[in-house]
Scaffold this motif. Sequence first.
Motif, PDB file in Angstrom:
ATOM      1  N   VAL A   1       7.727   2.703   7.148  1.00  0.00           N
ATOM      2  CA  VAL A   1       6.474   2.838   7.880  1.00  0.00           C
ATOM      3  C   VAL A   1       6.110   4.307   8.064  1.00  0.00           C
ATOM      4  O   VAL A   1       4.951   4.695   7.895  1.00  0.00           O
ATOM      5  CB  VAL A   1       6.544   2.103   9.240  1.00  0.00           C
ATOM      6  CG1 VAL A   1       5.370   2.455  10.126  1.00  0.00           C
ATOM      7  CG2 VAL A   1       6.609   0.600   9.015  1.00  0.00           C
ATOM      8  N   LEU A   2       7.086   5.136   8.388  1.00  0.00           N
ATOM      9  CA  LEU A   2       6.810   6.569   8.559  1.00  0.00           C
ATOM     10  C   LEU A   2       6.341   7.204   7.246  1.00  0.00           C
ATOM     11  O   LEU A   2       5.490   8.087   7.254  1.00  0.00           O
ATOM     12  CB  LEU A   2       8.053   7.294   9.082  1.00  0.00           C
ATOM     13  CG  LEU A   2       8.431   6.977  10.528  1.00  0.00           C
ATOM     14  CD1 LEU A   2       9.804   7.561  10.852  1.00  0.00           C
ATOM     15  CD2 LEU A   2       7.384   7.491  11.493  1.00  0.00           C
ATOM     16  N   SER A   3       6.861   6.720   6.139  1.00  0.00           N
ATOM     17  CA  SER A   3       6.475   7.256   4.837  1.00  0.00           C
ATOM     18  C   SER A   3       5.107   6.752   4.397  1.00  0.00           C
ATOM     19  O   SER A   3       4.219   7.538   4.078  1.00  0.00           O
ATOM     20  CB  SER A   3       7.519   6.870   3.790  1.00  0.00           C
ATOM     21  OG  SER A   3       7.074   7.197   2.497  1.00  0.00           O
ATOM     22  N   VAL A   4       4.924   5.446   4.403  1.00  0.00           N
ATOM     23  CA  VAL A   4       3.711   4.857   3.844  1.00  0.00           C
ATOM     24  C   VAL A   4       2.536   4.953   4.807  1.00  0.00           C
ATOM     25  O   VAL A   4       1.453   5.400   4.434  1.00  0.00           O
ATOM     26  CB  VAL A   4       3.964   3.384   3.446  1.00  0.00           C
ATOM     27  CG1 VAL A   4       2.691   2.715   2.993  1.00  0.00           C
ATOM     28  CG2 VAL A   4       5.028   3.307   2.361  1.00  0.00           C
ATOM     29  N   HIS A   5       2.740   4.558   6.043  1.00  0.00           N
ATOM     30  CA  HIS A   5       1.621   4.527   6.987  1.00  0.00           C
ATOM     31  C   HIS A   5       1.285   5.907   7.540  1.00  0.00           C
ATOM     32  O   HIS A   5       0.132   6.301   7.609  1.00  0.00           O
ATOM     33  CB  HIS A   5       1.916   3.558   8.128  1.00  0.00           C
ATOM     34  CG  HIS A   5       0.775   3.394   9.075  1.00  0.00           C
ATOM     35  ND1 HIS A   5      -0.381   2.723   8.735  1.00  0.00           N
ATOM     36  CD2 HIS A   5       0.578   3.838  10.332  1.00  0.00           C
ATOM     37  CE1 HIS A   5      -1.224   2.762   9.750  1.00  0.00           C
ATOM     38  NE2 HIS A   5      -0.666   3.428  10.735  1.00  0.00           N
ATOM     39  N   TYR A   6       2.306   6.658   7.938  1.00  0.00           N
ATOM     40  CA  TYR A   6       2.076   7.964   8.550  1.00  0.00           C
ATOM     41  C   TYR A   6       2.107   9.110   7.541  1.00  0.00           C
ATOM     42  O   TYR A   6       1.791  10.239   7.874  1.00  0.00           O
ATOM     43  CB  TYR A   6       3.087   8.227   9.666  1.00  0.00           C
ATOM     44  CG  TYR A   6       2.921   7.262  10.804  1.00  0.00           C
ATOM     45  CD1 TYR A   6       1.848   7.371  11.671  1.00  0.00           C
ATOM     46  CD2 TYR A   6       3.805   6.219  10.992  1.00  0.00           C
ATOM     47  CE1 TYR A   6       1.669   6.478  12.708  1.00  0.00           C
ATOM     48  CE2 TYR A   6       3.639   5.325  12.035  1.00  0.00           C
ATOM     49  CZ  TYR A   6       2.575   5.459  12.881  1.00  0.00           C
ATOM     50  OH  TYR A   6       2.400   4.573  13.910  1.00  0.00           O
ATOM     51  N   GLN A   7       2.547   8.820   6.324  1.00  0.00           N
ATOM     52  CA  GLN A   7       2.605   9.781   5.230  1.00  0.00           C
ATOM     53  C   GLN A   7       3.384  11.039   5.601  1.00  0.00           C
ATOM     54  O   GLN A   7       2.969  12.156   5.304  1.00  0.00           O
ATOM     55  CB  GLN A   7       1.203  10.110   4.730  1.00  0.00           C
ATOM     56  CG  GLN A   7       0.504   8.889   4.207  1.00  0.00           C
ATOM     57  CD  GLN A   7      -0.901   9.165   3.702  1.00  0.00           C
ATOM     58  OE1 GLN A   7      -1.452  10.220   3.926  1.00  0.00           O
ATOM     59  NE2 GLN A   7      -1.454   8.194   3.006  1.00  0.00           N
ATOM     60  N   LEU A   8       4.508  10.831   6.271  1.00  0.00           N
ATOM     61  CA  LEU A   8       5.385  11.952   6.597  1.00  0.00           C
ATOM     62  C   LEU A   8       6.262  12.254   5.381  1.00  0.00           C
ATOM     63  O   LEU A   8       6.581  11.374   4.588  1.00  0.00           O
ATOM     64  CB  LEU A   8       6.271  11.626   7.793  1.00  0.00           C
ATOM     65  CG  LEU A   8       5.583  11.377   9.131  1.00  0.00           C
ATOM     66  CD1 LEU A   8       6.623  11.113  10.214  1.00  0.00           C
ATOM     67  CD2 LEU A   8       4.702  12.543   9.532  1.00  0.00           C
ATOM     68  N   SER A   9       6.682  13.507   5.249  1.00  0.00           N
ATOM     69  CA  SER A   9       7.589  13.898   4.172  1.00  0.00           C
ATOM     70  C   SER A   9       8.997  13.401   4.495  1.00  0.00           C
ATOM     71  O   SER A   9       9.291  13.000   5.627  1.00  0.00           O
ATOM     72  CB  SER A   9       7.596  15.419   4.033  1.00  0.00           C
ATOM     73  OG  SER A   9       8.226  16.000   5.170  1.00  0.00           O
ATOM     74  N   MET A  10       9.876  13.449   3.504  1.00  0.00           N
ATOM     75  CA  MET A  10      11.270  13.023   3.712  1.00  0.00           C
ATOM     76  C   MET A  10      11.916  13.856   4.826  1.00  0.00           C
ATOM     77  O   MET A  10      12.655  13.315   5.650  1.00  0.00           O
ATOM     78  CB  MET A  10      12.090  13.185   2.419  1.00  0.00           C
ATOM     79  CG  MET A  10      11.656  12.300   1.290  1.00  0.00           C
ATOM     80  SD  MET A  10      11.880  10.561   1.678  1.00  0.00           S
ATOM     81  CE  MET A  10      10.877   9.847   0.410  1.00  0.00           C
ATOM     82  N   GLU A  11      11.611  15.155   4.851  1.00  0.00           N
ATOM     83  CA  GLU A  11      12.197  16.033   5.864  1.00  0.00           C
ATOM     84  C   GLU A  11      11.674  15.677   7.256  1.00  0.00           C
ATOM     85  O   GLU A  11      12.432  15.688   8.230  1.00  0.00           O
ATOM     86  CB  GLU A  11      11.900  17.501   5.552  1.00  0.00           C
ATOM     87  CG  GLU A  11      12.630  18.041   4.333  1.00  0.00           C
ATOM     88  CD  GLU A  11      12.056  17.555   3.001  1.00  0.00           C
ATOM     89  OE1 GLU A  11      10.864  17.166   2.955  1.00  0.00           O
ATOM     90  OE2 GLU A  11      12.797  17.555   2.016  1.00  0.00           O
ATOM     91  N   GLU A  12      10.391  15.357   7.353  1.00  0.00           N
ATOM     92  CA  GLU A  12       9.820  14.982   8.651  1.00  0.00           C
ATOM     93  C   GLU A  12      10.396  13.647   9.122  1.00  0.00           C
ATOM     94  O   GLU A  12      10.705  13.479  10.307  1.00  0.00           O
ATOM     95  CB  GLU A  12       8.298  14.890   8.558  1.00  0.00           C
ATOM     96  CG  GLU A  12       7.619  16.240   8.415  1.00  0.00           C
ATOM     97  CD  GLU A  12       6.123  16.134   8.170  1.00  0.00           C
ATOM     98  OE1 GLU A  12       5.389  16.939   8.758  1.00  0.00           O
ATOM     99  OE2 GLU A  12       5.690  15.243   7.404  1.00  0.00           O
ATOM    100  N   ILE A  13      10.563  12.706   8.200  1.00  0.00           N
ATOM    101  CA  ILE A  13      11.155  11.413   8.560  1.00  0.00           C
ATOM    102  C   ILE A  13      12.599  11.621   9.007  1.00  0.00           C
ATOM    103  O   ILE A  13      13.054  11.010   9.974  1.00  0.00           O
ATOM    104  CB  ILE A  13      11.071  10.419   7.389  1.00  0.00           C
ATOM    105  CG1 ILE A  13       9.603  10.117   7.058  1.00  0.00           C
ATOM    106  CG2 ILE A  13      11.817   9.120   7.712  1.00  0.00           C
ATOM    107  CD1 ILE A  13       9.398   9.359   5.762  1.00  0.00           C
ATOM    108  N   ALA A  14      13.294  12.502   8.318  1.00  0.00           N
ATOM    109  CA  ALA A  14      14.675  12.821   8.708  1.00  0.00           C
ATOM    110  C   ALA A  14      14.712  13.394  10.116  1.00  0.00           C
ATOM    111  O   ALA A  14      15.586  13.047  10.919  1.00  0.00           O
ATOM    112  CB  ALA A  14      15.291  13.795   7.709  1.00  0.00           C
ATOM    113  N   ALA A  15      13.742  14.241  10.435  1.00  0.00           N
ATOM    114  CA  ALA A  15      13.686  14.830  11.780  1.00  0.00           C
ATOM    115  C   ALA A  15      13.398  13.764  12.834  1.00  0.00           C
ATOM    116  O   ALA A  15      13.967  13.799  13.927  1.00  0.00           O
ATOM    117  CB  ALA A  15      12.627  15.929  11.836  1.00  0.00           C
TER     118      ALA A  15
END
Length: 185
Positions: A140-154
């Motif tokens: 969801v963080l990747s597809v819906h919010y379009q966060l980068s891998m690093e942001e999702i990791a954070a």
Amino acid sequence: MQLQPPAEPSILDIRGLMESYGEDVWNYAYVITRNTYTADDVAQDVFIKAYRSQTSFRGEASVKTWLLRITRNTALSYQKKAFVRKVVLFGDRTPGGEPDGAAFPPPSPSAESEFLDREVADELWRQVLKLPSQFRDPLVLSVHYQLSMEEIAAVTGLSPGTVKSRIHRAKKKVASKWKGADEYE
């Protein structure tokens, strides 16, 4: 003349933060809790916590990433409490108001095609919500919010490699369930 993207609201401007990120915070809280009332409570608590801890914001990540991290921690905390029921009522309120696939609808689609598109998107959303949280949250963080891998990791506290792996596995799980649903139609 070059247009610049709008600036993020100041961390001190709580109203601006709520206006800019309120929907994102609520939607992410809903994805984690799968309950509209709990998502309402979590979203409210997130902005209270952000206001109280604004001095702890170090600026290492974006404000959005910081708020989503607070949202995740708050929602998970709510789930641990005994009074939270494990009942999910679909159709009560959907994140974002519109399914993801409706951003660029064809010009003047028929009512039937709109209904079918919405049904497909809703079913896909239900499949995503059925995933275990370890796969659902990064997807969801990747597809819906379009966060980068690093942001999702954070946000999640995982390594970027683990995030990438979980997103890949989540997509495979949804695709396999989706193919299974098509076989019976």
